[in-house]
Motif scaffolding. Structure first.
Motif, mmCIF file in Angstrom:
data_model
loop_
_atom_site.group_PDB
_atom_site.id
_atom_site.type_symbol
_atom_site.label_atom_id
_atom_site.label_comp_id
_atom_site.label_asym_id
_atom_site.label_seq_id
_atom_site.Cartn_x
_atom_site.Cartn_y
_atom_site.Cartn_z
ATOM 1 N N THR A 66 0.433 -1.431 -0.390
ATOM 2 C CA THR A 66 -0.159 -0.079 0.524
ATOM 3 C C THR A 66 0.838 0.849 -0.080
ATOM 4 O O THR A 66 0.248 2.775 -0.437
ATOM 5 C CB THR A 66 -0.789 0.205 1.667
ATOM 6 O OG1 THR A 66 0.273 -0.089 2.440
ATOM 7 C CG2 THR A 66 -2.247 -0.889 0.983
ATOM 8 N N ALA A 67 1.555 1.553 0.145
ATOM 9 C CA ALA A 67 3.126 2.460 0.253
ATOM 10 C C ALA A 67 3.238 2.392 -1.181
ATOM 11 O O ALA A 67 3.592 3.738 -1.334
ATOM 12 C CB ALA A 67 4.421 1.974 0.401
ATOM 13 N N HIS A 68 3.008 1.935 -2.338
ATOM 14 C CA HIS A 68 2.821 2.398 -4.246
ATOM 15 C C HIS A 68 1.786 2.562 -4.322
ATOM 16 O O HIS A 68 2.030 3.628 -5.632
ATOM 17 C CB HIS A 68 3.798 0.840 -4.463
ATOM 18 C CG HIS A 68 4.734 0.948 -3.866
ATOM 19 N ND1 HIS A 68 5.803 1.456 -4.602
ATOM 20 C CD2 HIS A 68 5.036 -0.211 -3.562
ATOM 21 C CE1 HIS A 68 7.139 1.183 -3.699
ATOM 22 N NE2 HIS A 68 6.591 0.078 -3.569
ATOM 23 N N SER A 69 0.258 2.043 -4.056
ATOM 24 C CA SER A 69 -1.124 2.787 -4.467
ATOM 25 C C SER A 69 -1.907 2.057 -3.350
ATOM 26 O O SER A 69 -2.186 1.113 -2.631
ATOM 27 C CB SER A 69 -1.460 2.193 -5.850
ATOM 28 O OG SER A 69 -0.837 0.368 -6.046
ATOM 29 N N GLU A 70 -3.230 2.924 -3.805
ATOM 30 C CA GLU A 70 -4.336 2.768 -3.065
ATOM 31 C C GLU A 70 -5.005 0.842 -2.581
ATOM 32 O O GLU A 70 -5.344 0.767 -3.938
ATOM 33 C CB GLU A 70 -5.337 3.828 -3.194
ATOM 34 C CG GLU A 70 -6.861 3.120 -2.503
ATOM 35 C CD GLU A 70 -7.376 4.659 -2.377
ATOM 36 O OE1 GLU A 70 -8.568 4.839 -1.835
ATOM 37 O OE2 GLU A 70 -7.389 6.036 -3.058
ATOM 38 N N TRP A 90 -7.767 -2.310 -6.307
ATOM 39 C CA TRP A 90 -6.850 -1.384 -6.133
ATOM 40 C C TRP A 90 -7.104 0.179 -7.075
ATOM 41 O O TRP A 90 -7.539 -0.839 -8.505
ATOM 42 C CB TRP A 90 -4.979 -2.234 -6.757
ATOM 43 C CG TRP A 90 -4.632 -2.933 -5.705
ATOM 44 C CD1 TRP A 90 -5.105 -4.399 -5.779
ATOM 45 C CD2 TRP A 90 -4.444 -3.127 -4.659
ATOM 46 N NE1 TRP A 90 -4.526 -5.567 -5.096
ATOM 47 C CE2 TRP A 90 -3.795 -4.140 -4.520
ATOM 48 C CE3 TRP A 90 -2.958 -1.927 -3.941
ATOM 49 C CZ2 TRP A 90 -3.290 -4.891 -3.193
ATOM 50 C CZ3 TRP A 90 -2.834 -2.128 -2.963
ATOM 51 C CH2 TRP A 90 -2.538 -3.558 -2.286
ATOM 52 N N LYS A 91 -6.389 1.022 -6.688
ATOM 53 C CA LYS A 91 -7.158 1.295 -7.574
ATOM 54 C C LYS A 91 -5.906 2.463 -7.945
ATOM 55 O O LYS A 91 -5.105 2.274 -7.925
ATOM 56 C CB LYS A 91 -7.794 2.218 -6.555
ATOM 57 C CG LYS A 91 -7.960 4.458 -6.889
ATOM 58 C CD LYS A 91 -9.296 5.485 -5.959
ATOM 59 C CE LYS A 91 -9.168 6.598 -6.517
ATOM 60 N NZ LYS A 91 -10.222 7.271 -5.465
ATOM 61 N N ARG A 98 0.061 2.604 -12.997
ATOM 62 C CA ARG A 98 0.068 1.709 -12.828
ATOM 63 C C ARG A 98 0.708 1.411 -13.482
ATOM 64 O O ARG A 98 2.209 0.203 -12.139
ATOM 65 C CB ARG A 98 -0.953 0.670 -13.494
ATOM 66 C CG ARG A 98 -1.415 -0.568 -13.086
ATOM 67 C CD ARG A 98 -2.360 -1.520 -13.727
ATOM 68 N NE ARG A 98 -2.389 -3.031 -13.081
ATOM 69 C CZ ARG A 98 -1.192 -3.827 -14.014
ATOM 70 N NH1 ARG A 98 -0.477 -3.214 -14.792
ATOM 71 N NH2 ARG A 98 -1.242 -5.080 -13.415
ATOM 72 N N THR A 99 1.674 1.262 -14.383
ATOM 73 C CA THR A 99 3.199 1.105 -14.750
ATOM 74 C C THR A 99 4.114 1.369 -13.766
ATOM 75 O O THR A 99 5.107 0.561 -13.443
ATOM 76 C CB THR A 99 3.281 1.613 -15.973
ATOM 77 O OG1 THR A 99 2.476 1.201 -16.999
ATOM 78 C CG2 THR A 99 4.864 1.199 -16.649
ATOM 79 N N ALA A 100 4.239 2.476 -13.072
ATOM 80 C CA ALA A 100 4.771 3.059 -12.259
ATOM 81 C C ALA A 100 5.146 2.171 -11.113
ATOM 82 O O ALA A 100 6.174 2.339 -10.504
ATOM 83 C CB ALA A 100 4.670 4.830 -12.150
ATOM 84 N N VAL A 101 4.062 1.821 -10.255
ATOM 85 C CA VAL A 101 3.639 1.361 -9.422
ATOM 86 C C VAL A 101 4.372 0.016 -9.608
ATOM 87 O O VAL A 101 4.953 -0.843 -8.570
ATOM 88 C CB VAL A 101 2.375 0.952 -9.318
ATOM 89 C CG1 VAL A 101 1.967 -0.190 -7.567
ATOM 90 C CG2 VAL A 101 1.353 2.184 -8.635
ATOM 91 N N PHE A 102 4.589 -1.021 -10.934
ATOM 92 C CA PHE A 102 4.472 -1.902 -10.638
ATOM 93 C C PHE A 102 6.672 -2.022 -11.693
ATOM 94 O O PHE A 102 7.073 -3.117 -10.042
ATOM 95 C CB PHE A 102 4.118 -2.765 -12.437
ATOM 96 C CG PHE A 102 2.792 -2.967 -11.507
ATOM 97 C CD1 PHE A 102 2.600 -4.912 -11.230
ATOM 98 C CD2 PHE A 102 1.791 -2.662 -11.357
ATOM 99 C CE1 PHE A 102 2.142 -5.096 -10.835
ATOM 100 C CE2 PHE A 102 0.031 -3.311 -10.888
ATOM 101 C CZ PHE A 102 0.506 -4.853 -10.509
ATOM 102 N N LYS A 103 6.618 -1.289 -11.139
ATOM 103 C CA LYS A 103 8.459 -1.107 -11.529
ATOM 104 C C LYS A 103 8.751 -0.532 -10.272
ATOM 105 O O LYS A 103 10.096 -0.596 -10.126
ATOM 106 C CB LYS A 103 8.188 0.209 -13.054
ATOM 107 C CG LYS A 103 9.490 0.703 -12.938
ATOM 108 C CD LYS A 103 10.033 1.776 -13.885
ATOM 109 C CE LYS A 103 10.905 2.445 -14.007
ATOM 110 N NZ LYS A 103 11.853 3.074 -15.325
ATOM 111 N N ALA A 104 8.098 -0.257 -9.716
ATOM 112 C CA ALA A 104 8.390 0.355 -8.555
ATOM 113 C C ALA A 104 8.689 -0.878 -7.294
ATOM 114 O O ALA A 104 9.388 -0.752 -6.414
ATOM 115 C CB ALA A 104 7.957 1.266 -7.660
ATOM 116 N N LEU A 105 8.012 -1.539 -6.986
ATOM 117 C CA LEU A 105 7.249 -3.050 -7.329
ATOM 118 C C LEU A 105 8.582 -4.128 -7.073
ATOM 119 O O LEU A 105 9.143 -4.501 -6.473
ATOM 120 C CB LEU A 105 6.063 -3.360 -7.128
ATOM 121 C CG LEU A 105 5.089 -3.272 -6.665
ATOM 122 C CD1 LEU A 105 3.675 -3.656 -6.445
ATOM 123 C CD2 LEU A 105 5.238 -3.337 -4.597
ATOM 124 N N ALA A 106 8.723 -3.917 -8.798
ATOM 125 C CA ALA A 106 10.045 -5.121 -9.584
ATOM 126 C C ALA A 106 11.518 -4.487 -8.293
ATOM 127 O O ALA A 106 12.500 -5.603 -8.682
ATOM 128 C CB ALA A 106 9.856 -5.342 -10.726
#
Length: 249
Positions: A66-70, A90-91, A98-106
């Motif tokens: 949740t630090a990356h998206s709601e 997820w919102k 969304r692309t930025a979130v998954f890049k950050a998670l990766a």
């Protein structure tokens, strides 16, 4: 033959010399989605022996995600098809978000080490669907803790231009009478098309059953539903139990 061609040129000449205006036609005759905000519906099918372990781990480490998206809501599936499933929403502001979130998670080693790697063996299958709130619905807030029903409708091909208004009348008829609390109505963008999900809240499973029984005897609801089902192919539902860390409870 030459005379015929000459005559055709005279008939077609005014059209040929006229400015060429593009002809446009839209199938979306109803209200359209105008906001970029969308929701991702995620379903994890878990191995029965790993369900408890998976949920314990996610609860412990949910803050890393949740630090990356709601996170809108997180539920376990109680009834309706295969169990040992978790369903979460997820919102995102837009697809770039969304692309930025998954890049950050990766590139987040803590997320990988504390959640992803330990839980990979627990997951049998994952499903993802991108949905928008329909233009005539806003996200609702439950009055207190309870349970949820996700009703899914696969409508006939043609989109909201064909079945949007009757479907809205059917859902609104239920919501206005207070038989159950409407949380959100979502139209699929990526996934099975012509599919609509309706998320309801109720105090418990018994109050949901009682409300459904009363709605079946309400002529206003019955009339609206009879109109909408003319465009319906398949309907299914799930009873969802919110997890302790779910924002929607």
């Amino acid at each position: 033959m030459l005379a015929l061609r000459s005559g055709l040129r005279k008939v077609l000449a005014p059209w040929a010399l006229a400015p060429q205006v593009p002809v446009c036609s839209s199938f979306a005759t109803g209200r359209r989605q105008t906001e970029g905000t969308f929701y991702e519906f995620c379903t994890y099918y878990l191995k029965p022996s790993k369900m408890k372990e998976f949920m314990k781990n996610f609860k412990k480490n949910v803050h890393l995600r949740t630090a990356h998206s709601e996170l809108v809501g997180y539920w376990s599936v109680e009834l309706g098809g295969r169990i040992n499933r978790v369903f979460h929403i997820w919102k995102y502001d837009n697809f770039a978000h969304r692309t930025a979130v998954f890049k950050a998670l990766a590139s987040d080693p803590e997320w990988h080490e504390r959640f992803l790697i330990p839980n990979l063996a627990s997951i049998d299958k994952q499903e993802s669907e991108i949905v928008y709130l329909v233009p005539w619905c806003k996200m609702g807030t439950p009055p207190k803790e309870g349970v949820y029903e996700l009703a899914t409708f696969l409508m006939k091909p043609g989109g909201p231009a064909l079945w949007g208004d009757p479907f809205e009348r059917a859902i609104t008829a239920h919501a206005k009478q207070g038989y159950t609390e409407l949380i959100g109505v979502f139209h699929t963008e990526y996934g099975k098309l012509n599919r609509v999900h309706v998320l309801w809240w109720c105090e418990n499973a018994d109050s949901r059953a009682a409300g459904r029984h009363r709605s079946h005897e309400d002529p206003r609801v019955v009339a609206a539903v009879r109109e909408s089902v003319n465009y319906l192919d398949i309907q299914q539902n799930m009873l969802l139990i919110p997890e302790s860390f779910s924002p929607l409870k």
